[in-house]
Design a protein around this motif. Structure first.
Motif, PDB file in Angstrom:
ATOM      1  N   SER A   1       0.711  12.008 -10.054  1.00 18.45           N
ATOM      2  CA  SER A   1       1.715  12.526  -9.124  1.00 18.45           C
ATOM      3  C   SER A   1       2.868  13.181  -9.873  1.00 18.45           C
ATOM      4  CB  SER A   1       2.230  11.372  -8.265  1.00 18.45           C
ATOM      5  OG  SER A   1       3.408  11.723  -7.594  1.00 18.45           O
ATOM      6  N   ASP A   2       3.559  14.080  -9.168  1.00 22.58           N
ATOM      7  CA  ASP A   2       4.773  14.682  -9.739  1.00 22.58           C
ATOM      8  C   ASP A   2       6.028  13.933  -9.301  1.00 22.58           C
ATOM      9  OD1 ASP A   2       4.844  15.411  -7.078  1.00 22.58           O
ATOM     10  OD2 ASP A   2       5.081  17.564  -7.431  1.00 22.58           O
ATOM     11  N   ILE A   3       5.854  12.735  -8.738  1.00 21.31           N
ATOM     12  CA  ILE A   3       7.000  11.909  -8.344  1.00 21.31           C
ATOM     13  C   ILE A   3       7.390  11.015  -9.522  1.00 21.31           C
ATOM     14  CG2 ILE A   3       7.816  10.097  -6.795  1.00 21.31           C
ATOM     15  CD1 ILE A   3       5.901  11.151  -4.674  1.00 21.31           C
ATOM     16  N   ASN A   4       8.603  11.230 -10.017  1.00 24.63           N
ATOM     17  CA  ASN A   4       9.101  10.431 -11.137  1.00 24.63           C
ATOM     18  C   ASN A   4      10.342   9.631 -10.787  1.00 24.63           C
ATOM     19  OD1 ASN A   4       7.311  11.293 -13.466  1.00 24.63           O
ATOM     20  ND2 ASN A   4       8.014  13.287 -12.711  1.00 24.63           N
ATOM     21  N   GLY A   5      10.916   9.870  -9.602  1.00 25.67           N
ATOM     22  CA  GLY A   5      12.106   9.163  -9.176  1.00 25.67           C
ATOM     23  C   GLY A   5      12.351   9.382  -7.701  1.00 25.67           C
ATOM     24  N   LEU A   6      13.357   8.710  -7.163  1.00 24.89           N
ATOM     25  CA  LEU A   6      13.658   8.817  -5.737  1.00 24.89           C
ATOM     26  C   LEU A   6      13.905  10.258  -5.300  1.00 24.89           C
ATOM     27  CD1 LEU A   6      16.124   5.829  -5.097  1.00 24.89           C
ATOM     28  CD2 LEU A   6      13.642   5.886  -4.767  1.00 24.89           C
TER      29      LEU A   6
ATOM     30  N   ASP B   1      12.479  12.807  -6.030  1.00 17.24           N
ATOM     31  CA  ASP B   1      11.237  13.569  -5.846  1.00 17.24           C
ATOM     32  C   ASP B   1      10.529  13.241  -4.539  1.00 17.24           C
ATOM     33  OD1 ASP B   1      11.547  14.786  -8.386  1.00 17.24           O
ATOM     34  OD2 ASP B   1      10.649  13.039  -9.360  1.00 17.24           O
ATOM     35  N   PHE B   2      11.115  12.357  -3.719  1.00 14.46           N
ATOM     36  CA  PHE B   2      10.496  12.011  -2.441  1.00 14.46           C
ATOM     37  C   PHE B   2      10.571  13.138  -1.423  1.00 14.46           C
ATOM     38  CE2 PHE B   2      10.925   7.074  -2.470  1.00 14.46           C
ATOM     39  CZ  PHE B   2       9.995   7.031  -3.502  1.00 14.46           C
ATOM     40  N   ARG B   3      11.508  14.064  -1.607  1.00 11.77           N
ATOM     41  CA  ARG B   3      11.749  15.079  -0.582  1.00 11.77           C
ATOM     42  C   ARG B   3      10.471  15.883  -0.311  1.00 11.77           C
ATOM     43  NH1 ARG B   3      17.260  14.822  -0.015  1.00 11.77           N
ATOM     44  NH2 ARG B   3      18.362  13.968  -1.841  1.00 11.77           N
ATOM     45  N   GLY B   4      10.106  15.913   0.967  1.00  8.80           N
ATOM     46  CA  GLY B   4       8.916  16.642   1.386  1.00  8.80           C
ATOM     47  C   GLY B   4       7.614  15.886   1.188  1.00  8.80           C
ATOM     48  N   LYS B   5       7.682  14.662   0.684  1.00 11.66           N
ATOM     49  CA  LYS B   5       6.467  13.880   0.397  1.00 11.66           C
ATOM     50  C   LYS B   5       6.161  12.908   1.546  1.00 11.66           C
ATOM     51  CE  LYS B   5       6.153  15.563  -3.837  1.00 11.66           C
ATOM     52  NZ  LYS B   5       5.071  16.490  -4.233  1.00 11.66           N
TER      53      LYS B   5
ATOM     54  N   GLY C   1      21.593   8.713  -0.812  1.00  9.84           N
ATOM     55  CA  GLY C   1      21.654  10.017  -0.164  1.00  9.84           C
ATOM     56  C   GLY C   1      20.336  10.567   0.324  1.00  9.84           C
ATOM     57  N   ILE C   2      19.348   9.696   0.575  1.00  9.81           N
ATOM     58  CA  ILE C   2      18.039  10.149   1.059  1.00  9.81           C
ATOM     59  C   ILE C   2      17.785   9.515   2.420  1.00  9.81           C
ATOM     60  CG2 ILE C   2      15.543  10.226   0.599  1.00  9.81           C
ATOM     61  CD1 ILE C   2      16.253   9.862  -2.388  1.00  9.81           C
ATOM     62  N   SER C   3      17.410  10.328   3.406  1.00 13.85           N
ATOM     63  CA  SER C   3      17.122   9.818   4.741  1.00 13.85           C
ATOM     64  C   SER C   3      15.657  10.072   5.086  1.00 13.85           C
ATOM     65  CB  SER C   3      18.018  10.490   5.779  1.00 13.85           C
ATOM     66  OG  SER C   3      17.565  11.802   6.064  1.00 13.85           O
ATOM     67  N   TYR C   4      15.219   9.462   6.179  1.00 13.91           N
ATOM     68  CA  TYR C   4      13.835   9.671   6.633  1.00 13.91           C
ATOM     69  C   TYR C   4      13.581  11.138   6.984  1.00 13.91           C
ATOM     70  CZ  TYR C   4      12.631   4.672   6.986  1.00 13.91           C
ATOM     71  OH  TYR C   4      12.328   3.357   6.721  1.00 13.91           O
ATOM     72  N   ASP C   5      14.634  11.895   7.244  1.00 14.17           N
ATOM     73  CA  ASP C   5      14.457  13.321   7.540  1.00 14.17           C
ATOM     74  C   ASP C   5      14.037  14.109   6.299  1.00 14.17           C
ATOM     75  OD1 ASP C   5      15.209  12.911  10.176  1.00 14.17           O
ATOM     76  OD2 ASP C   5      17.335  13.354   9.794  1.00 14.17           O
ATOM     77  N   ASP C   6      14.236  13.512   5.123  1.00 16.10           N
ATOM     78  CA  ASP C   6      13.937  14.220   3.873  1.00 16.10           C
ATOM     79  C   ASP C   6      12.474  14.117   3.454  1.00 16.10           C
ATOM     80  OD1 ASP C   6      16.600  15.088   3.434  1.00 16.10           O
ATOM     81  OD2 ASP C   6      17.129  13.089   2.695  1.00 16.10           O
TER      82      ASP C   6
END
Length: 318
Positions: free
Chosen positions: A121-126, A128-132, A155-160
């Motif tokens: 995966s290209d997720i390495n941290g919080l 990187d959740f955007r759009g996932k 600063g991350i919501s379920y909308d992200d």
């Protein structure tokens, strides 16, 4: 296979002891720590408390479990400290419906927030959740409560992203099959569902930065820094900083005082048998309980602590 044997043993004991007091222990899904720990506790109750038997029940975990305690539909429940605190005080998920008759027997071990993705995966941290597609835990679970607190504080919501509300086994299966990109677990490490996933796919456990841990701890006072040690799961070759939350063994204040005393006594005086069930019980100590329990103790539990020579803080007295 172990968890099946605990459930079977409890069921057989129930069938053979119709006149016994039959206690229900609200746990969580079979892929976490609550269920095997609860099964081990059920065995101790049946073995060491005359006239009592117990069964570990599969539930949606912390939030549901505290509702079951409020309604006296379960006799004991394991739940995360932040959920227990919210329930007792009528805040968070329990806004306007405080479980003021909740009491604790102990904090029994810490959960660690474990955020897992596949190694490719290209997720390495919080960030990187955007759009996932991210599993935040089963509905009514402490995992989702913890995930929301960590994300909101940073600063991350379920909308992200696309939130998926899956239990531990479902999260592992969805990661394995490529149906989600990452998932949250809030559970005592190691946990069977991640162990099984790591045995079939290369995984990465995502670290939280010091700044993210500090922000989350400011959001939730029961959070504490925690390190997942290298080698915890196959392919995990470095320590991973994250957050921990105590787990509480909760009851209703209406529980008989002697029964609460006997359960507390059996748990601490035979903790070696719990450790044989799950290594999380290595943290089931009176010292951990008295330093990290967020609500008042049941008078029966207080009686055991004091008889065993421990000082109970005033804040833990009803």
């Amino acid at each position: 296979m172990k968890t099946l044997s605990y459930a079977l043993a409890a069921t057989l004991a129930f069938a053979g002891a119709a006149s016994a007091q039959n206690l229900s222990i609200a746990t969580g899904g079979t892929g976490g720590t609550y269920y095997p720990y609860g099964g081990g506790l059920a065995e101790l109750i049946g073995k060491y408390i005359d006239g009592a038997q117990a069964t570990a029940e599969v539930t949606g975990a912390s939030v549901e479990n505290m509702a079951l305690i409020a309604q006296q539909q379960s006799d004991l429940a394991i739940a995360l400290a932040d959920t227990v605190y919210d329930a007792y005080n009528g805040s968070g998920a329990f806004d306007g419906r405080a479980v003021s008759d909740a009491r604790a027997l102990a904090s029994i071990y810490p959960n660690a927030v474990q955020i897992v993705t596949l190694a490719e995966s290209d997720i390495n941290g919080l960030e990187d959740f955007r759009g996932k597609r991210v599993s935040v835990g089963a509905p009514g679970s402490g995992t989702e409560v913890n995930a929301q607190a960590i994300l909101t504080a940073n600063g991350i919501s379920y909308d992200d992203f696309e939130p998926q509300r899956l239990n531990f086994n479902e999260t592992a299966d969805a990661l394995r099959d490529g149906d989600i990109d990452a998932g949250f677990w809030s559970v005592g490490p190691p946990t069977s569902s991640i162990l099984n996933l790591a045995a079939t796919r290369d995984i990465r456990v995502i670290s939280l930065t010091p700044e993210q841990i500090e922000a989350a701890s400011a959001e939730e006072p029961v959070f504490a820094p925690y390190t997942l040690k290298a080698g915890l799961y196959e392919g995990m070759d470095a320590d991973v900083p994250t957050i921990s939350i105590p787990n509480v063994l909760a009851v209703n204040a209406a529980m008989d005082e002697d029964l609460a005393y006997q359960i507390t006594k059996a748990m601490f005086e035979h903790v070696d048998e719990l450790i044989a069930v799950h290594p999380a019980a290595n943290d089931t100590t009176p010292e951990f309980a008295l330093s990290s329990t967020p609500i008042p103790l049941h008078p029966g539990a207080i009686r055991w602590y004091e008889e065993a020579g421990h000082t109970v803080p005033d804040k833990l007295r009803p």
